[in-house]
Design a protein around this motif. Structure first.
Motif, PDB file in Angstrom:
ATOM      1  N   LEU A   1      48.629  18.976  30.018  1.00  0.00           N
ATOM      2  CA  LEU A   1      49.967  19.446  29.653  1.00  0.00           C
ATOM      3  C   LEU A   1      50.921  18.960  30.744  1.00  0.00           C
ATOM      4  O   LEU A   1      50.953  19.509  31.847  1.00  0.00           O
ATOM      5  N   ASP A   2      51.688  17.908  30.439  1.00  0.00           N
ATOM      6  CA  ASP A   2      52.581  17.284  31.420  1.00  0.00           C
ATOM      7  C   ASP A   2      53.991  17.849  31.281  1.00  0.00           C
ATOM      8  O   ASP A   2      54.345  18.445  30.258  1.00  0.00           O
ATOM      9  N   ARG A   3      54.785  17.630  32.335  1.00  0.00           N
ATOM     10  CA  ARG A   3      56.177  18.082  32.389  1.00  0.00           C
ATOM     11  C   ARG A   3      56.272  19.589  32.181  1.00  0.00           C
ATOM     12  O   ARG A   3      57.188  20.102  31.519  1.00  0.00           O
ATOM     13  N   ALA A   4      55.322  20.318  32.742  1.00  0.00           N
ATOM     14  CA  ALA A   4      55.280  21.776  32.625  1.00  0.00           C
ATOM     15  C   ALA A   4      55.291  22.393  34.019  1.00  0.00           C
ATOM     16  O   ALA A   4      54.463  22.038  34.853  1.00  0.00           O
ATOM     17  N   LEU A   5      56.229  23.273  34.276  1.00  0.00           N
ATOM     18  CA  LEU A   5      56.385  23.892  35.592  1.00  0.00           C
ATOM     19  C   LEU A   5      55.753  25.278  35.582  1.00  0.00           C
ATOM     20  O   LEU A   5      56.183  26.167  34.834  1.00  0.00           O
ATOM     21  N   ALA A   6      54.703  25.455  36.375  1.00  0.00           N
ATOM     22  CA  ALA A   6      54.065  26.770  36.478  1.00  0.00           C
ATOM     23  C   ALA A   6      55.070  27.768  37.053  1.00  0.00           C
ATOM     24  O   ALA A   6      55.684  27.512  38.088  1.00  0.00           O
ATOM     25  N   ALA A   7      55.228  28.887  36.374  1.00  0.00           N
ATOM     26  CA  ALA A   7      56.296  29.816  36.742  1.00  0.00           C
ATOM     27  C   ALA A   7      55.795  31.173  37.216  1.00  0.00           C
ATOM     28  O   ALA A   7      56.412  31.797  38.079  1.00  0.00           O
TER      29      ALA A   7
ATOM     30  N   ASP B   1      71.579  28.651  34.668  1.00  0.00           N
ATOM     31  CA  ASP B   1      71.865  27.412  33.954  1.00  0.00           C
ATOM     32  C   ASP B   1      70.776  26.373  34.156  1.00  0.00           C
ATOM     33  O   ASP B   1      70.650  25.441  33.369  1.00  0.00           O
ATOM     34  N   ASP B   2      70.011  26.496  35.226  1.00  0.00           N
ATOM     35  CA  ASP B   2      68.984  25.504  35.556  1.00  0.00           C
ATOM     36  C   ASP B   2      67.701  26.242  35.912  1.00  0.00           C
ATOM     37  O   ASP B   2      67.463  26.585  37.073  1.00  0.00           O
ATOM     38  N   ILE B   3      66.884  26.510  34.911  1.00  0.00           N
ATOM     39  CA  ILE B   3      65.677  27.311  35.118  1.00  0.00           C
ATOM     40  C   ILE B   3      64.702  26.641  36.077  1.00  0.00           C
ATOM     41  O   ILE B   3      64.185  27.303  36.987  1.00  0.00           O
ATOM     42  N   PRO B   4      64.393  25.339  35.948  1.00  0.00           N
ATOM     43  CA  PRO B   4      63.461  24.728  36.902  1.00  0.00           C
ATOM     44  C   PRO B   4      63.910  24.856  38.346  1.00  0.00           C
ATOM     45  O   PRO B   4      63.099  25.183  39.224  1.00  0.00           O
ATOM     46  N   GLN B   5      65.181  24.617  38.629  1.00  0.00           N
ATOM     47  CA  GLN B   5      65.669  24.727  40.004  1.00  0.00           C
ATOM     48  C   GLN B   5      65.625  26.178  40.495  1.00  0.00           C
ATOM     49  O   GLN B   5      65.340  26.440  41.664  1.00  0.00           O
ATOM     50  N   ALA B   6      65.913  27.132  39.606  1.00  0.00           N
ATOM     51  CA  ALA B   6      65.839  28.541  39.988  1.00  0.00           C
ATOM     52  C   ALA B   6      64.401  28.959  40.285  1.00  0.00           C
ATOM     53  O   ALA B   6      64.146  29.729  41.227  1.00  0.00           O
ATOM     54  N   LEU B   7      63.456  28.441  39.503  1.00  0.00           N
ATOM     55  CA  LEU B   7      62.042  28.742  39.763  1.00  0.00           C
ATOM     56  C   LEU B   7      61.596  28.163  41.099  1.00  0.00           C
ATOM     57  O   LEU B   7      60.877  28.820  41.865  1.00  0.00           O
ATOM     58  N   LEU B   8      62.021  26.937  41.385  1.00  0.00           N
ATOM     59  CA  LEU B   8      61.663  26.318  42.668  1.00  0.00           C
ATOM     60  C   LEU B   8      62.318  27.050  43.831  1.00  0.00           C
ATOM     61  O   LEU B   8      61.709  27.203  44.897  1.00  0.00           O
ATOM     62  N   LEU B   9      63.555  27.510  43.663  1.00  0.00           N
ATOM     63  CA  LEU B   9      64.218  28.274  44.719  1.00  0.00           C
ATOM     64  C   LEU B   9      63.466  29.580  44.985  1.00  0.00           C
ATOM     65  O   LEU B   9      63.262  29.968  46.148  1.00  0.00           O
ATOM     66  N   LYS B  10      63.047  30.263  43.926  1.00  0.00           N
ATOM     67  CA  LYS B  10      62.295  31.502  44.112  1.00  0.00           C
ATOM     68  C   LYS B  10      61.009  31.244  44.885  1.00  0.00           C
ATOM     69  O   LYS B  10      60.664  31.985  45.814  1.00  0.00           O
ATOM     70  N   ASP B  11      60.301  30.163  44.524  1.00  0.00           N
ATOM     71  CA  ASP B  11      59.064  29.834  45.229  1.00  0.00           C
ATOM     72  C   ASP B  11      59.351  29.484  46.684  1.00  0.00           C
ATOM     73  O   ASP B  11      58.610  29.889  47.580  1.00  0.00           O
ATOM     74  N   LEU B  12      60.419  28.737  46.925  1.00  0.00           N
ATOM     75  CA  LEU B  12      60.814  28.401  48.300  1.00  0.00           C
ATOM     76  C   LEU B  12      61.029  29.663  49.126  1.00  0.00           C
ATOM     77  O   LEU B  12      60.534  29.785  50.257  1.00  0.00           O
ATOM     78  N   LEU B  13      61.772  30.632  48.556  1.00  0.00           N
ATOM     79  CA  LEU B  13      62.090  31.852  49.293  1.00  0.00           C
ATOM     80  C   LEU B  13      60.846  32.712  49.530  1.00  0.00           C
ATOM     81  O   LEU B  13      60.656  33.251  50.623  1.00  0.00           O
ATOM     82  N   LEU B  14      60.000  32.842  48.508  1.00  0.00           N
ATOM     83  CA  LEU B  14      58.764  33.616  48.683  1.00  0.00           C
ATOM     84  C   LEU B  14      57.897  33.004  49.780  1.00  0.00           C
ATOM     85  O   LEU B  14      57.307  33.714  50.604  1.00  0.00           O
ATOM     86  N   THR B  15      57.830  31.674  49.796  1.00  0.00           N
ATOM     87  CA  THR B  15      57.002  30.998  50.791  1.00  0.00           C
ATOM     88  C   THR B  15      57.619  31.083  52.167  1.00  0.00           C
ATOM     89  O   THR B  15      56.924  31.355  53.154  1.00  0.00           O
ATOM     90  N   GLN B  16      58.923  30.842  52.266  1.00  0.00           N
ATOM     91  CA  GLN B  16      59.583  30.958  53.570  1.00  0.00           C
ATOM     92  C   GLN B  16      59.425  32.358  54.156  1.00  0.00           C
ATOM     93  O   GLN B  16      59.189  32.507  55.358  1.00  0.00           O
TER      94      GLN B  16
END
Length: 571
Positions: free
Chosen positions: A153-159, A497-512
């Motif tokens: 399953l390509d182009r799929a972002l684990a959320a 407005d940008d779900i992929p970027q919001a998901l990546l930001l959440k992961d960034l913050l949780l990890t930081q």
């Protein structure tokens, strides 16, 4: 919302993810799906160094080695001994699988896989297929995965990892092209998303590498040694590690101000002879090491100081450094260059002789080292910590496995190149455990909860992380940044407005948040404590490392257990 069900999911299409999927299929897993944000993304396929290293048991020459000896080299006081033993014991098997798949590791006419010594090692266990070793591995493993017709399953972002009282129950993903959510119920999930590259601004990781360690942390997994990172000199126009021969040919280090005035800052600070000596040593001692601050790690500190002054720093292969002469070289440096046939006039000519593919690599990316200097910075290169796992690479969440750089199986003194071996051993161990453990998909109801996503500027968080929490750390600044991260995580919205970027930001913050917690705990410890630094959410503590296990080496006993294990898998 779409729904699907597979007994086992693998997230990630790098060396670890592809080997996990390949091994699962080879062991008989029929209900299997590989989920990836992009088959051609990630560190494995898009990064390397002068001769990217694979670290394993010695397989050539007269030098003595053993599984136990290799395990002891890996089991630094902050590394769990069972992980070290597994990586040592299975290193040869995993290496030979790659050879059989066509990865071109060098071998002499007698079949010996000759090696060299790398940083934090005592033997010549390292080998390389050249600057693109991990790419060759990825391509070979992908060919095997596709030959087995494993579903992708390509182009799929684990959320989000969904759990119930028994452990892993499902994975929610966002389909980037369809702009839809999908829930995949599962019994086992193998997370192979690489290091959390997106928490730093200055990083050698490729643009396509984010990491998703926050997924596991949010699901209840613990972090191990999250404070331990590897930082080193890298080019910035084209992101690439500048270790090994890039340093051993002794290029000129220069910095340039906004008026175009250049100076050889290493020679100014260290003296000409010492600057040359430390430059050569950076080939062997490329990662920054606090214990080498009186020595070669002065180079990293001085590069960073020039950047802090607003100056640009370059490696110049066109000219020798100030004070260059064969008489000013150490005996080791002179012998190394002469043995390699690198006695030419300029650093560029010496590099062409020692490692022509390393020169061609930059040329392929529009950078001619013969004609222009190479801009560099001290960059985050590898996370030596990660998600805590047991000897099967399973986390404290049943059914959740983490392999590759995302797993916390290293500590401060990771031998150079051992990460590639770990991708293969960890994913193999996880696959084999899944096939013997036989977890089943939960039948419990799993309501889909709306996503609460943060907003903010990810570059601002990355920039501050680089400034105060990289190879030089400042406690007050880290506490302030951690508070900002906590605030951003608490200010969330159900719309974006940008779900992929919001998901990546959440992961960034949780990890930081978790990484900063570990860094602050380590900085504020009253002594040089040994053991593994464990982090749960934003709280950290130090626990004793698991020792290298005592094991049964009596042949008849092991033979009997092996037969019983094989019978269990077949049944």
């Amino acid at each position: 919302m779409r729904e699907a069900a597979y007994r086992t999911l693998v997230i990630g299409s790098g060396c670890a993810g592809l080997n996990a999927a390949d091994t699962l299929a080879a062991r008989g897993e029929k209900s299997l799906l590989l989920v990836t944000e992009g088959m051609n993304c990630g560190t494995s396929r898009n990064t390397g160094s002068d001769k990217q290293t694979y670290y394993k048991l010695s397989l050539g020459g007269d030098e003595a080695d053993s599984v136990g000896e290799l395990a002891r080299s890996l089991a630094y006081p902050d590394v769990n001994g069972d992980n070290a033993l597994c990586e040592a014991a299975s290193s040869a098997a995993c290496f030979f699988k790659l050879c059989a798949l066509g990865v071109p590791f060098p071998v002499n006419e007698f079949g010996e896989y000759v090696g060299y010594q790398t940083d934090h090692d005592t033997r010549r266990r390292a080998t390389s297929a050249g600057p693109l070793t991990s790419r060759y591995m990825t391509e070979a493993l992908e060919a095997s995965v596709r030959a087995r017709r494993i579903e992708i399953l390509d182009r799929a972002l684990a959320a989000r990892i969904v759990t119930d009282k028994t452990g892993v129950a499902a994975l929610d993903v966002y389909l980037k092209e369809e702009k839809e959510w999908m829930r995949i119920r599962c019994a086992n999930l193998v997370l192979c998303t690489g290091g959390p590259a997106h928490i730093y601004q200055d990083r050698v990781y490729p643009e396509s590498q984010h990491g998703m360690s926050g997924l596991a942390l949010e699901a209840g997994a613990e972090g191990a040694n999250l404070d331990c990172w590897q930082y080193g000199l890298a080019s910035v126009k084209f992101r690439w590690n500048l270790s090994g021969s890039y340093q051993q040919v002794i290029p000129r280090y220069i910095s340039v101000d906004d008026k175009g005035t250049e100076r050889e800052f290493l020679a100014d600070a260290l003296g000409e002879t010492q600057a040359i000596a430390f430059t050569f040593l950076k080939g062997y001692q490329w990662p920054y090491d606090a214990y080498k601050v009186p020595g070669s790690s002065q180079v990293d500190i001085l590069v960073k100081a020039e950047n802090d002054l607003g100056r640009h720093v370059y490696l110049d292969y066109r000219h020798n450094p100030r004070g260059w002469s064969w008489d000013n070289l150490s005996a080791e440096a002179a012998a190394y260059l002469k043995s390699s046939g690198a006695t030419q006039e300029t650093p560029f000519e010496r590099l062409c002789t020692m490692n022509e593919p390393a020169v061609r690599l930059y040329l392929d990316h529009g950078i001619d080292l013969e004609k222009e200097p190479l801009e560099i910075r001290v960059c985050a290169q590898h996370h030596n910590g990660g998600i805590a796992v047991d000897s099967h690479w399973q986390t404290c969440v049943p059914g959740l496995y983490v392999c590759g750089e995302a797993a916390g199986t290293f500590g401060r003194k990771r031998p150079g190149g051992s990460a590639l071996n770990s991708t293969q051993v960890g994913s193999m161990r996880a696959a084999e455990h899944i096939m013997t453990n036989q977890r089943t998909i939960s039948s419990a109801s799993l309501p889909f909860l709306p996503f609460s996503l943060p907003s903010g500027n990810p570059e601002a968080f990355r920039k501050e992380m680089t400034r105060i929490a990289a190879f030089q750390r400042e406690n007050t600044g880290m506490r302030k940044l951690k508070a900002l991260v906590e605030s951003a995580l608490s200010c969330t919205s159900f719309k974006t407005d940008d779900i992929p970027q919001a998901l990546l930001l959440k992961d960034l913050l949780l990890t930081q948040r978790a990484v900063l917690s570990a860094m602050l705990f380590a900085a504020e410890e009253q002594s040089n404590a040994c053991g593994v630094l464990m982090t749960s959410a934003a709280e950290s503590t130090r626990v004793p490392a698991r020792p290298i296990p005592e094991r049964d080496l009596w042949f008849e006993n092991v033979w009997k257990k092996s037969r019983e294990k094989q019978q269990g898998i077949k049944s």
